[in-house]
Enzyme design. Sequence first.
Site, PDB file in Angstrom:
ATOM      1  N   ARG A  90     -10.298   8.121 -15.538  1.00 19.53           N
ATOM      2  CA  ARG A  90      -9.418   7.538 -14.863  1.00 19.53           C
ATOM      3  C   ARG A  90      -8.237   9.565 -15.179  1.00 19.53           C
ATOM      4  O   ARG A  90      -7.565   8.834 -15.056  1.00 19.53           O
ATOM      5  CB  ARG A  90      -8.076   6.998 -15.861  1.00 19.53           C
ATOM      6  N   ASP A 142      -2.952   4.357  -8.449  1.00 17.62           N
ATOM      7  CA  ASP A 142      -2.867   5.173  -9.181  1.00 17.62           C
ATOM      8  C   ASP A 142      -4.385   6.622  -8.990  1.00 17.62           C
ATOM      9  O   ASP A 142      -3.001   8.184  -8.503  1.00 17.62           O
ATOM     10  CB  ASP A 142      -3.333   5.326 -10.608  1.00 17.62           C
ATOM     11  N   LYS A 189      -8.991   0.160  -3.916  1.00 18.81           N
ATOM     12  CA  LYS A 189     -10.155  -0.750  -4.880  1.00 18.81           C
ATOM     13  C   LYS A 189      -9.437  -1.427  -6.385  1.00 18.81           C
ATOM     14  O   LYS A 189      -7.835  -0.500  -6.331  1.00 18.81           O
ATOM     15  CB  LYS A 189     -10.988  -0.144  -5.549  1.00 18.81           C
TER      16      LYS A 189
END
Length: 562
Positions: free
Chosen positions: A154, A185, A211
């Site tokens: 992430r 994001d 996704k």
Amino acid sequence: MKYRAKGCFVEISNLHKARYGYQPKLPGIFKGSVADVLVETGGGTRAVSDHEEISALFKHSYGRAPVRFVKGRNEKTRDLLNVGVILSGGQAPGGHNVIAGLFDGLKKWNPASRLYGFLGGPSGLIKGRYVEIDADLVDRYRNTGGFDIIGSGRTKIETTGQFDASLGTAKKLQLNALVIIGGDDSNTNAALLAEYFIEKGCGVQVIGCPKTIDGDLKHKYIEASFGFDTAVKTYSEIIGNIARDANSAKKYWHFIKLMGRAASHIALEAALQTRPNICFISEEIEAKGLSLSQVVDQICDAVVKRAENNENFGVILIPEGLVEFIPEVKNLISELNEIMARYKAEFEGIRSFQAHSAWLEKKLSRHSLVLFESFPEGIARQLLLDRDPHGNVQVSRIETEKLLMHLTEKKLLSMKVSGNYAGNFAAIGHFLGYEGRSAFPSNFDADYCYSLGFSAFFLIASGLTGYIASVCNLCAPAGEWLAGGIPITMLMNMEQRSGKKKPVIKKALVDLDGAPFKAFATLRDELALKTCFKYPGPVQYFGPPEICDLTTITLRLEHGGA
Ligand code: FBP
């Protein structure tokens, strides 16, 4: 059958082996030669809102047109392409097939083309950690779940150092393009990188792919984010099983929290699939401004009425993001986010929960402090856990189901004392999240993802950058799907993140005027009182199309179906 992975032999199941043989279906446009696909361009575009700020931040890539692939002779020389790919954010079934589609498209274009997979998400690009994805590697992951082919992460690419390091890696590998497979994001990362690479004049194109199991990366041109279909069907199977168990034993109320960090699409679809007694939709709670105690009142109301019919059992679905939509809790969380970002070093220097609580006494508003102190310690601690790299509170780690069980129990006890409730209440909590994110992709997700990979390849071959792959008309058979791409900036607005205003993709929350919510709303009064559970059973991979290829109810209703 066995294959070698990281120095050991892995035995694979019969289903795993059988799925290797599945040939994903493609839109008609991708079925012939790669030389027979042209790009058709639409008109200019604008951001969702904050048009001026976004256009100023994306000077080079803002306002471009959506594109669609159409039949026609592409006279371009088919030079070899070096492409990098990143799996970013939470796992979602089908990610491996996006890579397979991208790989197959690239090799059809020019067999000497190369695909590099960055390891562990965006940090692989920054640190230059990668593997070359060859036929042997990709073949071992076709039609399988998880992101384990290259891993995920992430990391938010935001500092100059990170942008420069990304450029360094791209130059070292002589990349023509980079594909970022991710949620809101991660695709924001893709748009920022695309803009930066144009600014630097390095010619590296950046393409995103939609996704997320959460289903909140949605738009006219992005009808669904991949992974939603499989994940929600997996959860629905489990919820159906729990409901049947509840209806057999008739002694437990099951409080089931479902993943979906902000939007309630997963909970809503699972409710349409399984018909629980209660399903909260966070967006509705926020629109009605319901307080935590009003939410608990709704549960108690159903428990009491069902007890009067001797039905001391039931099923309640709770979207994991619920707490952030209850006005007073949302306020508390945003105050905490602000404080934790502004006094980061000070906050991180405090060692115990008790010391944190004392420190917060001077920082939180009176209302928020009272609420924070009213929570069971476990929940209060969870509210103070690290934010993710994008500044989001990690709702998957907040046990909302336990909070609601605790508050319901407390209220029912007081109702018992005052003679307003005579039933037996025993509750069991569940959290369904990680169970669904790496399941074998359903046929829909296997086909959709493979098609997205092909679209990403054609966007690259068409010389585009700052685009996200789009495959539409998803309720029709795959051969009739329409493929193309839209500029990522078209999905953006400005939001407050980690104490600062930043450009981000706007999350598509549940539309309270939309057909899926309305379908649920017409059913729910009856569901609360009666036992109307539906048992959808497991995802089916082999068999008739009406069982194996069915889309979600959400998608069908959004397309005007029943
Ligand atoms: P993405 O938005 O990256 O697809 O992830 C969504 C999600 O699965 C949420 O449903 C959940 O809250 C979160 O990831 C959990 O994150 P983590 O995997 O870091 O625990």
